[in-house]
Design a protein around this motif. Structure first.
Motif, PDB file in Angstrom:
ATOM      1  N   ASP A  52       0.856  -1.179   0.000  1.00 42.45           N
ATOM      2  CA  ASP A  52       0.000   0.000   0.000  1.00 42.45           C
ATOM      3  C   ASP A  52       0.902   1.243   0.000  1.00 42.45           C
ATOM      4  OD1 ASP A  52      -1.682   2.144   0.582  1.00 42.45           O
ATOM      5  OD2 ASP A  52      -2.774   1.060   2.138  1.00 42.45           O
ATOM      6  N   GLU A  53       0.847   2.016  -1.080  1.00 47.30           N
ATOM      7  CA  GLU A  53       1.719   3.186  -1.213  1.00 47.30           C
ATOM      8  C   GLU A  53       1.402   4.275  -0.194  1.00 47.30           C
ATOM      9  OE1 GLU A  53       1.923   4.561  -5.242  1.00 47.30           O
ATOM     10  OE2 GLU A  53       2.441   2.575  -5.998  1.00 47.30           O
ATOM     11  N   ASP A  54       0.226   4.218   0.419  1.00 47.56           N
ATOM     12  CA  ASP A  54      -0.101   5.199   1.450  1.00 47.56           C
ATOM     13  C   ASP A  54       0.837   5.111   2.646  1.00 47.56           C
ATOM     14  OD1 ASP A  54      -2.125   6.301  -0.002  1.00 47.56           O
ATOM     15  OD2 ASP A  54      -3.743   5.304   1.081  1.00 47.56           O
ATOM     16  N   TYR A  55       1.430   3.934   2.856  1.00 48.18           N
ATOM     17  CA  TYR A  55       2.394   3.791   3.953  1.00 48.18           C
ATOM     18  C   TYR A  55       3.707   4.485   3.614  1.00 48.18           C
ATOM     19  CZ  TYR A  55      -0.403   0.559   6.677  1.00 48.18           C
ATOM     20  OH  TYR A  55      -1.378  -0.004   7.455  1.00 48.18           O
ATOM     21  N   GLU A  60       4.686  -1.176   5.898  1.00 50.86           N
ATOM     22  CA  GLU A  60       3.948  -1.575   4.700  1.00 50.86           C
ATOM     23  C   GLU A  60       3.963  -3.092   4.549  1.00 50.86           C
ATOM     24  OE1 GLU A  60       8.172  -1.273   3.389  1.00 50.86           O
ATOM     25  OE2 GLU A  60       6.891  -0.105   4.712  1.00 50.86           O
ATOM     26  N   ASP A  63       1.291  -4.468   6.967  1.00 47.75           N
ATOM     27  CA  ASP A  63      -0.036  -4.293   6.360  1.00 47.75           C
ATOM     28  C   ASP A  63      -0.280  -5.331   5.268  1.00 47.75           C
ATOM     29  OD1 ASP A  63      -2.531  -2.774   5.564  1.00 47.75           O
ATOM     30  OD2 ASP A  63      -1.325  -2.563   3.744  1.00 47.75           O
ATOM     31  N   ARG A  67      -3.235  -8.231   5.087  1.00 51.42           N
ATOM     32  CA  ARG A  67      -4.169  -8.393   3.965  1.00 51.42           C
ATOM     33  C   ARG A  67      -4.059  -9.784   3.341  1.00 51.42           C
ATOM     34  NH1 ARG A  67      -2.784  -5.048   0.015  1.00 51.42           N
ATOM     35  NH2 ARG A  67      -0.985  -4.132   1.024  1.00 51.42           N
TER      36      ARG A  67
END
Length: 180
Positions: A52-55, A60, A63, A67
């Motif tokens: 997830d690039e939001d991390y 990451e 996460d 998932r």
């Protein structure tokens, strides 16, 4: 030995890494795979998605492990596998402080249990309640980074976040991207 399997510990808002290699060479079920060295099946990536690039950096891989498990995949650590990962001394920089603080809180959004989310957030706040006053006296940049991490989490700022301004990036020795 840096990683010999690991488990997601939501109540600590992090992952706990085992550093003792099991005597049995058989596969060990884990709930956390380090992003430093992992192999994934294509169908697992299709089911769970990529990092997830939001991390942006830090947690990451935790996460992604969460998932993958939620998508029904088993995570295995193979004690007989060897991988050499060279890394510099793991010092506490403002850049690391910002992303670890923000991402620990973000990780808790994906915890399935209410108690895990509540106790994890209380743990992060307790750690910050001890560290931020000390940093204010001895390392104000880390204090500002931790506060910015909490603020950006609360306002939903993701990716590089507010901390990745050109001024902060230069102060940190250039832009540091955790790539996998």
């Amino acid at each position: 030995m840096w990683y010999a399997g690991g488990m997601i510990a939501y109540r600590r808002a992090h992952a706990v890494t085992n550093r003792i290699v099991p005597q049995d060479e058989g596969a060990v079920h884990v709930t956390f795979l380090t992003g430093c060295a992992l192999m994934l099946r294509v169908e697992a990536v299709r089911a769970a998605g990529m990092f997830d690039e939001d991390y942006f950096m830090y947690l990451e891989d935790v996460d992604l492990s969460r998932r993958l498990l939620a998508a029904g995949h088993s995570l295995l650590y193979l004690p007989g596998a060897r991988f050499f990962h060279r890394m510099e001394m793991d010092e506490q920089t403002p850049l690391k402080t910002y992303f670890v603080t923000r991402n620990r809180l973000k990780l808790l959004d994906g915890a399935s249990g209410v108690m895990d989310r509540v106790l994890g957030r209380l743990f992060v706040l307790a750690v910050l309640a001890v560290r931020v006053p000390r940093w204010l006296l001895m390392d104000p940049a880390n204090a500002r980074a931790a506060i910015a991490g909490v603020r950006d989490y609360l306002t939903g700022r993701s990716g590089g976040g507010s901390f990745m301004t050109s001024e902060n990036a230069v102060r940190q020795g250039g832009t540091h991207a955790h790539r996998h």
